[in-house]
Design an enzyme around this catalytic site. Structure first.
Site, short mmCIF file in Angstrom:
data_model
loop_
_atom_site.label_atom_id
_atom_site.label_comp_id
_atom_site.label_asym_id
_atom_site.label_seq_id
_atom_site.Cartn_x
_atom_site.Cartn_y
_atom_site.Cartn_z
N ASP A 191 32.29 25.20 -14.47
CA ASP A 191 31.89 23.80 -14.62
C ASP A 191 30.37 23.64 -14.66
O ASP A 191 29.83 22.93 -15.52
CB ASP A 191 32.47 22.94 -13.50
N GLU A 214 39.30 17.09 -11.67
CA GLU A 214 38.85 16.96 -10.28
C GLU A 214 38.64 15.49 -9.90
O GLU A 214 39.01 15.07 -8.80
CB GLU A 214 37.54 17.73 -10.08
#
Length: 203
Positions: free
Chosen positions: A35, A140
């Site tokens: 990420d 997320e």
């Protein structure tokens, strides 16, 4: 998803928002995971490598060595300025100042680490007149898998509209090294088993 369109939208978003804010660049926490790697790569495309600072914030005795090696190798690959700040001493000082924290749960201590890292990112961003780029993805965010005022405390979330599967795919299209794409995700807040070879030996 049209990944070329998605990439251009994110790059333009970063350029537009930093210009609107009147800042000189961006600061990104580089964990050694995919990420932050994708966020950094997109930010470099938007602002140029000279305007991006990557900060790796390991905790000595806990953060796997390959995470630190991968973070440094990624920064070298992107050509961005890179700094490493060990947060172990900061956490230790907090424990001394607040003795009852020693009995705190693992989750409580993990959230503290995320908030220490956020504070370090903002210190550098304020000092350099830059914005903090978040590294959270849509999966997320929808799950609530982040620490409020920790990794959730950022100025922009460039990949916040991408599901994790899309993060992997866009990363491949940008040429992010495969070892990062296939690396098992970890929040880096407590001990995990050693995983996979280091990126440092591959690029």
């Amino acid at each position: 998803m049209n990944f070329e369109v998605a990439q251009n939208k994110i790059v333009n978003f970063i350029r537009k928002e930093t210009h609107k804010a009147g800042v000189n660049g961006a600061v990104i926490g580089i964990s050694g995971g995919i990420d932050s790697a994708l966020t950094a790569a997109l930010t470099v495309k938007a602002l140029g490598k000279d305007n991006v600072l990557g900060i790796h914030m390991p905790e000595s005795g806990l953060t796997p060595a390959n995470d630190s090696e991968d973070a440094k190798a990624l920064a070298d690959w992107l050509g961005i300025e890179f700094r490493t700040i060990d947060i172990a001493g900061i956490i230790s000082s907090f424990m001394v100042a607040v003795p009852e924290s020693e009995s705190a749960s693992r989750l409580c201590k993990g959230n503290l680490k995320a908030r220490v890292r956020m504070s370090l990112l903002y210190f550098h961003a304020n000092q350099m007149d830059r914005m903090v780029m978040g590294t959270g993805n849509k999966t997320e965010i929808l799950l609530g898998y982040f620490t409020k005022y920790g990794d959730g405390g950022v100025d922009l979330e460039p990949i916040g509209g991408l599901y994790k599967t899309e993060v992997w795919e866009l990363s491949r299209r940008l040429g992010v090294p495969e070892v990062l794409i296939t690396k098992k995700p970890s929040a880096g807040l407590w001990a995990v088993r050693p995983m996979k070879p280091s990126l440092g030996s591959l690029i």
